[in-house]
Design a protein around this motif. Structure first.
Motif, PDB file in Angstrom:
ATOM      1  N   ALA A  28    -104.498  37.439  71.103  1.00  0.00           N
ATOM      2  CA  ALA A  28    -104.604  37.662  72.333  1.00  0.00           C
ATOM      3  C   ALA A  28    -105.847  37.646  72.964  1.00  0.00           C
ATOM      4  O   ALA A  28    -106.030  37.321  74.105  1.00  0.00           O
ATOM      5  CB  ALA A  28    -104.261  39.305  72.467  1.00  0.00           C
ATOM      6  N   VAL A  29    -106.757  37.959  72.051  1.00  0.00           N
ATOM      7  CA  VAL A  29    -108.317  37.660  72.515  1.00  0.00           C
ATOM      8  C   VAL A  29    -109.142  36.932  71.376  1.00  0.00           C
ATOM      9  O   VAL A  29    -109.088  37.531  70.224  1.00  0.00           O
ATOM     10  CB  VAL A  29    -109.043  39.132  72.751  1.00  0.00           C
ATOM     11  CG1 VAL A  29    -110.546  39.041  73.201  1.00  0.00           C
ATOM     12  CG2 VAL A  29    -108.282  40.022  73.724  1.00  0.00           C
ATOM     13  N   ASP A  30    -109.836  36.249  71.589  1.00  0.00           N
ATOM     14  CA  ASP A  30    -110.792  35.399  70.684  1.00  0.00           C
ATOM     15  C   ASP A  30    -112.093  35.188  71.338  1.00  0.00           C
ATOM     16  O   ASP A  30    -112.464  34.550  72.021  1.00  0.00           O
ATOM     17  CB  ASP A  30    -109.930  33.868  70.479  1.00  0.00           C
ATOM     18  CG  ASP A  30    -110.781  33.245  69.249  1.00  0.00           C
ATOM     19  OD1 ASP A  30    -111.873  33.602  69.081  1.00  0.00           O
ATOM     20  OD2 ASP A  30    -110.182  32.167  68.719  1.00  0.00           O
ATOM     21  N   SER A  31    -113.235  35.833  70.476  1.00  0.00           N
ATOM     22  CA  SER A  31    -114.509  35.937  71.256  1.00  0.00           C
ATOM     23  C   SER A  31    -115.249  34.924  70.475  1.00  0.00           C
ATOM     24  O   SER A  31    -116.422  34.800  70.610  1.00  0.00           O
ATOM     25  CB  SER A  31    -115.052  37.350  70.652  1.00  0.00           C
ATOM     26  OG  SER A  31    -115.201  37.643  69.429  1.00  0.00           O
ATOM     27  N   GLY A  32    -114.500  34.137  69.493  1.00  0.00           N
ATOM     28  CA  GLY A  32    -115.426  33.149  68.773  1.00  0.00           C
ATOM     29  C   GLY A  32    -115.759  33.474  67.447  1.00  0.00           C
ATOM     30  O   GLY A  32    -115.846  32.793  66.466  1.00  0.00           O
ATOM     31  N   SER A  33    -115.958  34.944  67.294  1.00  0.00           N
ATOM     32  CA  SER A  33    -116.102  35.629  66.053  1.00  0.00           C
ATOM     33  C   SER A  33    -114.954  36.448  65.577  1.00  0.00           C
ATOM     34  O   SER A  33    -114.790  36.494  64.428  1.00  0.00           O
ATOM     35  CB  SER A  33    -117.544  36.166  65.850  1.00  0.00           C
ATOM     36  OG  SER A  33    -117.448  37.179  66.925  1.00  0.00           O
ATOM     37  N   LEU A  34    -114.552  37.137  66.446  1.00  0.00           N
ATOM     38  CA  LEU A  34    -113.410  38.215  66.256  1.00  0.00           C
ATOM     39  C   LEU A  34    -112.176  37.571  67.038  1.00  0.00           C
ATOM     40  O   LEU A  34    -112.128  37.121  68.036  1.00  0.00           O
ATOM     41  CB  LEU A  34    -113.880  39.556  66.592  1.00  0.00           C
ATOM     42  CG  LEU A  34    -114.883  40.098  65.997  1.00  0.00           C
ATOM     43  CD1 LEU A  34    -115.286  41.483  66.858  1.00  0.00           C
ATOM     44  CD2 LEU A  34    -114.496  40.556  64.447  1.00  0.00           C
ATOM     45  N   VAL A  35    -110.958  37.747  66.225  1.00  0.00           N
ATOM     46  CA  VAL A  35    -109.403  37.462  66.809  1.00  0.00           C
ATOM     47  C   VAL A  35    -108.696  38.821  66.568  1.00  0.00           C
ATOM     48  O   VAL A  35    -108.432  39.031  65.471  1.00  0.00           O
ATOM     49  CB  VAL A  35    -108.910  36.067  65.951  1.00  0.00           C
ATOM     50  CG1 VAL A  35    -107.796  35.724  66.474  1.00  0.00           C
ATOM     51  CG2 VAL A  35    -110.120  34.941  65.962  1.00  0.00           C
ATOM     52  N   LEU A  36    -108.135  38.835  67.727  1.00  0.00           N
ATOM     53  CA  LEU A  36    -107.436  40.194  67.956  1.00  0.00           C
ATOM     54  C   LEU A  36    -105.913  39.626  68.509  1.00  0.00           C
ATOM     55  O   LEU A  36    -105.879  38.878  69.370  1.00  0.00           O
ATOM     56  CB  LEU A  36    -107.757  41.070  68.999  1.00  0.00           C
ATOM     57  CG  LEU A  36    -107.331  42.072  69.485  1.00  0.00           C
ATOM     58  CD1 LEU A  36    -107.137  43.311  68.339  1.00  0.00           C
ATOM     59  CD2 LEU A  36    -107.459  42.875  70.721  1.00  0.00           C
ATOM     60  N   SER A  37    -105.115  40.025  67.630  1.00  0.00           N
ATOM     61  CA  SER A  37    -103.471  39.537  68.077  1.00  0.00           C
ATOM     62  C   SER A  37    -102.779  40.513  68.964  1.00  0.00           C
ATOM     63  O   SER A  37    -103.257  41.558  69.113  1.00  0.00           O
ATOM     64  CB  SER A  37    -102.890  39.629  66.680  1.00  0.00           C
ATOM     65  OG  SER A  37    -102.310  40.992  66.212  1.00  0.00           O
TER      66      SER A  37
END
Length: 418
Positions: A28-37
């Protein structure tokens, strides 16, 4: 969980749960370092909703997010919506003194000093290098491993979000501060219906060019949830980073303000390695003001794809735009025609409607317009015309084909282009 249906105006809570059911482990969110489903977004926002309720946040309270762009922002935004609270995101490019808003709670990053306010500081520590799954420990004590409060009864007029504008209100100390446009459930529903309709799961990943506290994310989160679109959120909008993400993620759309897109072209012109290959790019979107014709032509030449404009002001919610199939000169000289459900009018200072070719103030009307300004009844009353149009503060004219061209700002600058 029962399947979500398009009955009454959908609540963010319902959309979040259905997105978790349909899309599960998709990012759902990808900050380039953290990925949240999507599944984690719903589950963790449930736990933060329980934490907000435990701290006394109730329906109608204001929760201010003084957070950097990243997974914590949508988690906390959804959590506030689940308890019926209103969320305001403090944008770094438009600082607002939180004390003026009188929030029930401020959720902040480390190092944020806000004396006199109840602040929850999240432990946003840097982790190891590389992309990795989201660590719920970053939510600290705000997260509670328990169910959220029971769902609230549907209320289309319940405020959900406050989005700050460039248009300023003068403070008692002589300074100025941005106004906060309020969007209720019914306004977010209008944006959702326009952006997603009855479709589920059709959205491709999109690189966000604006902070998460901007209108683009605050009012379009329902679209991201329903379409299963991954929000790619870089720490900052930098040409080198943007080009790398476009290539690595095989993105079809590049979106930015005219200034950002011009900066990207300048970066490429000066780069020693030459232009980055972007074989999957289908369209460039310029939003946030009328771009120069030279910029549109340069973007079209560089990328070999249609370049389209998007125009609206923060308070309007939806606006105008050009389409990929339009003649190229449309985007060079106009900001396009009204999008679905949007009406545009040009009027002079006396309120007289103007024919094509005559310059007047641009007015926009749709079901997505803001409900008014946060705790500013006087400014709210001046935002609308008697027949429900939003005063954008922009000057322009319509041509015989219904395309809008902008020529400047009105003498009283009250609103802001998004």
């Amino acid at each position: 969980m029962a399947a979500f249906t398009m009955g009454s105006p959908p609540m963010l809570r319902l959309l979040s749960g259905e997105a978790a059911r349909r899309f599960g482990g998709r990012a759902a969110v990808d900050s380039g370092s953290l990925v949240l489903s999507f599944a984690e977004l719903d589950r963790l926002s449930d736990g933060v909703a329980a934490g907000l309720a435990h701290r006394g946040v109730r329906m109608g309270d204001l929760v201010v997010l003084a957070l950097p762009d990243g997974p914590e922002f949508p988690i906390c935004y959804l959590a506030a919506a689940k308890v019926g609270a209103v969320t305001a995101g403090l944008r770094p490019d438009r600082p607002v003194p939180p004390a003026r808003l009188d929030p029930a709670l401020v959720v902040a990053a480390p190092g944020t000093a806000l004396p006199g306010l109840e602040v929850v500081t999240l432990p946003l520590r840097d982790g190891p290098a590389g992309r990795r799954p989201y660590d719920p420990g970053r939510l600290g004590a705000l997260y509670r491993s328990e169910p959220p409060p029971p769902p609230l009864p549907p209320d289309p007029r319940r405020p959900v979000a406050v989005v700050f504008t460039r248009g300023a209100v003068r403070r008692a100390d002589g300074g100025t501060a941005p106004r906060g446009a309020v969007f209720s459930t019914r306004r977010l529903e209008a944006v959702r219906a326009h952006g997603a309709g009855l479709r589920w799961g059709t959205g491709e990943a999109r690189l966000l060019s604006r902070p998460l506290g901007h209108l683009t994310f605050m009012t379009r989160l329902p679209v991201f949830l329903q379409t299963g679109r991954t929000a790619l959120v870089p720490p900052r909008w930098e040409p080198e980073t943007v080009l790398r993400i476009l290539a690595e993620q095989r993105l079809g759309v590049l979106q930015g303000t005219p200034g950002q897109l011009a900066e990207l072209l300048s970066h490429e012109a000066a780069a020693a390695g030459g232009p980055v290959r972007l074989p999957y790019l289908r369209m460039v979107l310029s939003s946030g003001g009328a771009p120069a014709a030279e910029l549109i032509r340069a973007l079209r030449k560089r990328f070999g794809v249609p370049v389209c404009n998007r125009y609206l002001c923060t308070e309007a919610g939806l606006g105008l735009g050009t389409r990929p199939e339009d003649p190229p000169e449309d985007a060079e000289h106009t900001v396009g025609r009204p999008r679905g459900g949007v009406s545009v009018a040009l009027r002079d200072s006396s309120g007289r409607s103007l024919p094509p070719g005559e310059i007047g103030e641009v007015l926009l009307r749709s079901e997505a317009v803001a409900d008014g300004y946060y705790r500013d009844a006087r400014a709210s009353a001046g935002l609308f015309t008697r027949d429900g149009y939003v005063r954008t503060g922009d000057m322009g004219y319509l041509d015989d084909a219904g395309r809008l061209s902008l020529v400047g700002r009105a003498s009283v600058d009250t609103q802001s282009r998004a």
